[in-house]
Design a protein around this motif. Sequence first.
Motif, short mmCIF file in Angstrom:
data_model
loop_
_atom_site.label_atom_id
_atom_site.label_comp_id
_atom_site.label_asym_id
_atom_site.label_seq_id
_atom_site.Cartn_x
_atom_site.Cartn_y
_atom_site.Cartn_z
N ARG A 168 -13.33 93.73 5.47
CA ARG A 168 -12.21 94.56 5.90
C ARG A 168 -11.62 95.30 4.72
O ARG A 168 -11.33 94.69 3.67
CB ARG A 168 -11.16 93.70 6.61
CG ARG A 168 -11.54 93.35 8.03
CD ARG A 168 -10.64 92.31 8.63
NE ARG A 168 -10.94 90.97 8.11
CZ ARG A 168 -11.98 90.23 8.53
NH1 ARG A 168 -12.80 90.71 9.43
NH2 ARG A 168 -12.18 89.03 8.04
N ILE A 169 -11.42 96.57 4.87
CA ILE A 169 -10.90 97.41 3.79
C ILE A 169 -9.41 97.12 3.61
O ILE A 169 -8.66 97.03 4.58
CB ILE A 169 -11.12 98.89 4.11
CG1 ILE A 169 -12.61 99.16 4.32
CG2 ILE A 169 -10.59 99.77 2.99
CD1 ILE A 169 -12.91 100.55 4.80
N GLY A 170 -9.01 97.01 2.36
CA GLY A 170 -7.61 96.76 2.06
C GLY A 170 -7.30 95.31 1.79
O GLY A 170 -6.18 94.97 1.45
N GLU A 171 -8.31 94.43 1.93
CA GLU A 171 -8.13 93.02 1.64
C GLU A 171 -9.07 92.63 0.52
O GLU A 171 -10.22 93.07 0.46
CB GLU A 171 -8.40 92.17 2.87
CG GLU A 171 -7.48 92.51 4.04
CD GLU A 171 -7.78 91.63 5.24
OE1 GLU A 171 -8.39 90.57 5.04
OE2 GLU A 171 -7.39 92.00 6.35
N THR A 172 -8.65 91.79 -0.37
CA THR A 172 -9.45 91.38 -1.51
C THR A 172 -10.46 90.33 -1.09
O THR A 172 -10.26 89.60 -0.12
CB THR A 172 -8.55 90.81 -2.63
OG1 THR A 172 -7.86 89.66 -2.11
CG2 THR A 172 -7.54 91.84 -3.08
N SER A 173 -11.55 90.24 -1.84
CA SER A 173 -12.60 89.29 -1.51
C SER A 173 -12.19 87.85 -1.77
O SER A 173 -12.88 86.92 -1.37
CB SER A 173 -13.86 89.62 -2.31
OG SER A 173 -13.58 89.60 -3.70
N GLU A 174 -11.06 87.62 -2.47
CA GLU A 174 -10.62 86.26 -2.72
C GLU A 174 -10.01 85.60 -1.48
O GLU A 174 -9.96 84.38 -1.39
CB GLU A 174 -9.60 86.24 -3.86
CG GLU A 174 -10.19 86.47 -5.24
CD GLU A 174 -10.50 87.95 -5.48
OE1 GLU A 174 -11.25 88.26 -6.42
OE2 GLU A 174 -9.99 88.78 -4.70
N THR A 175 -9.54 86.41 -0.53
CA THR A 175 -8.94 85.83 0.68
C THR A 175 -10.03 85.45 1.65
O THR A 175 -11.05 86.13 1.78
CB THR A 175 -8.00 86.85 1.34
OG1 THR A 175 -8.74 88.00 1.70
CG2 THR A 175 -6.86 87.24 0.40
N THR A 176 -9.82 84.33 2.34
CA THR A 176 -10.87 83.83 3.23
C THR A 176 -11.08 84.75 4.43
O THR A 176 -12.13 84.73 5.04
CB THR A 176 -10.49 82.42 3.72
OG1 THR A 176 -9.20 82.49 4.36
CG2 THR A 176 -10.43 81.45 2.56
N GLU A 177 -10.08 85.54 4.79
CA GLU A 177 -10.21 86.40 5.95
C GLU A 177 -10.83 87.76 5.61
O GLU A 177 -11.02 88.58 6.49
CB GLU A 177 -8.83 86.63 6.58
CG GLU A 177 -8.15 85.37 7.11
CD GLU A 177 -7.43 84.60 6.02
OE1 GLU A 177 -7.01 83.46 6.27
OE2 GLU A 177 -7.31 85.15 4.90
N ALA A 178 -11.14 87.98 4.33
CA ALA A 178 -11.57 89.31 3.93
C ALA A 178 -12.96 89.66 4.44
O ALA A 178 -13.20 90.79 4.83
CB ALA A 178 -11.53 89.45 2.41
N SER A 179 -13.89 88.70 4.45
CA SER A 179 -15.28 88.99 4.78
C SER A 179 -15.82 88.02 5.82
O SER A 179 -15.43 86.85 5.86
CB SER A 179 -16.15 88.93 3.52
OG SER A 179 -15.79 89.93 2.60
N ASP A 180 -16.72 88.54 6.64
CA ASP A 180 -17.50 87.72 7.56
C ASP A 180 -18.96 87.90 7.19
O ASP A 180 -19.41 89.03 6.92
CB ASP A 180 -17.28 88.15 9.02
CG ASP A 180 -15.83 88.01 9.44
OD1 ASP A 180 -15.25 86.95 9.16
OD2 ASP A 180 -15.29 88.97 10.04
#
Length: 397
Positions: A113-125
């Motif tokens: 998701r654009i606008g969220e950093t890769s360190e957050t668990t919700e950023a990528s699937d």
Amino acid sequence: MRFLTGDELGSIKALHYDTKLTDGPKTKLNTILTGSAPVQRLSSRTSDNSTLVAATYSDGLTNVFSVEDDDSVQQTQNWTETRLKNGQCFVGLAISNNNVFSCTSNGALRRTRIGETSETTEASDTVSVPTRLLDWKLSPTCKTFAYGGDEVDLSIWNVERSLQSPPDKQLEPTSNKRKRSKDTLFPTEEWRAKNVHNDNLGLRKPIRITSLAYLSSSDSHLLTGTQLGDLRRYDTRAARRPVSDWQNVAKLGGIKTVEPGLNEHEVFVSDGGSNLYSLDLRNGKIVYGYKGLSGSVSSIAVGPSFLGSVAQDRYVRVHSTFPPPREVGQQQDQRGEILETIYGKSIPTCIVWDGSVSLSNARANEDEDEDVWDNMQNVGNESDDDETLKKKKRVNS
């Protein structure tokens, strides 16, 4: 019009093509961003004020940034695909709404998701799909994606269900049998093609899908190019085997890339030699080819009335395009040509159209249309004058 290109040195360049210029070259190539690894894929999405661009590099980096009208760049986000190993590469990239999709040759699919950093668990699937992939595409509806590769036939998966399924269930067969049959679909796989019939000698044809594309706004029509030089059209609602199988389309080195045109029944195809064609999807025949290419075309970007391409000879080119004839098999009067050729110094690897047309060119076209209307004579006045002359002749006679 503006195209964006990536090269083997990691640079991203903006190519401007100005149709208003009459003297000298109409193109300008500017470096807008530099990197440390070759650019493998580019994808763009146009907003009101800028163009959002995603780029993947051979070292696993994915970079997202915006490009303004003056070619200034503003960094948005970046992350690294940790599942990419040595000798593997990115085979697909797409921007959809607020998400960036990327896929590697070893089947590592990611949605960020654009606008969220890769360190957050919700950023990528993430999801794992089969390996040995050579191309991956997101559908126009963003509900499915398709892939193909080395002994991996064309397959369509559901986006949401695949990304929401547990990792240990993603590549398990739907059947309870110990050994999965070739026709058994994966849990979130919706459709899979079936290999073409054996040849005249009864020998099986190898599956080597080098490029694929969705052909319409629906998710049911697709086109694949093979290493053997064949072009195959699929309708997932009709059959698992291709509804059209055009053989020996490539003259040398198999199909390199396929890209649907903006006109109806139009698709552009390049091969491993130095050939680039416009094909008619109604019969698989070549409408016209571009002359003067000296290298294999590795990437194509289709825009309104123009086509951008990059080739292994280090050149970036702008081509004119014309729609296929109205009737199948009719003689094509207008043929596309190479309008501009720009030397890129390093080998370009990919090209995309940023989805916008400059306002100055649009206004110029509007002014030309106004000039045409101003220069036209009033038909009603002419007819009135003719009637007056006729009456005078009758009186004189």
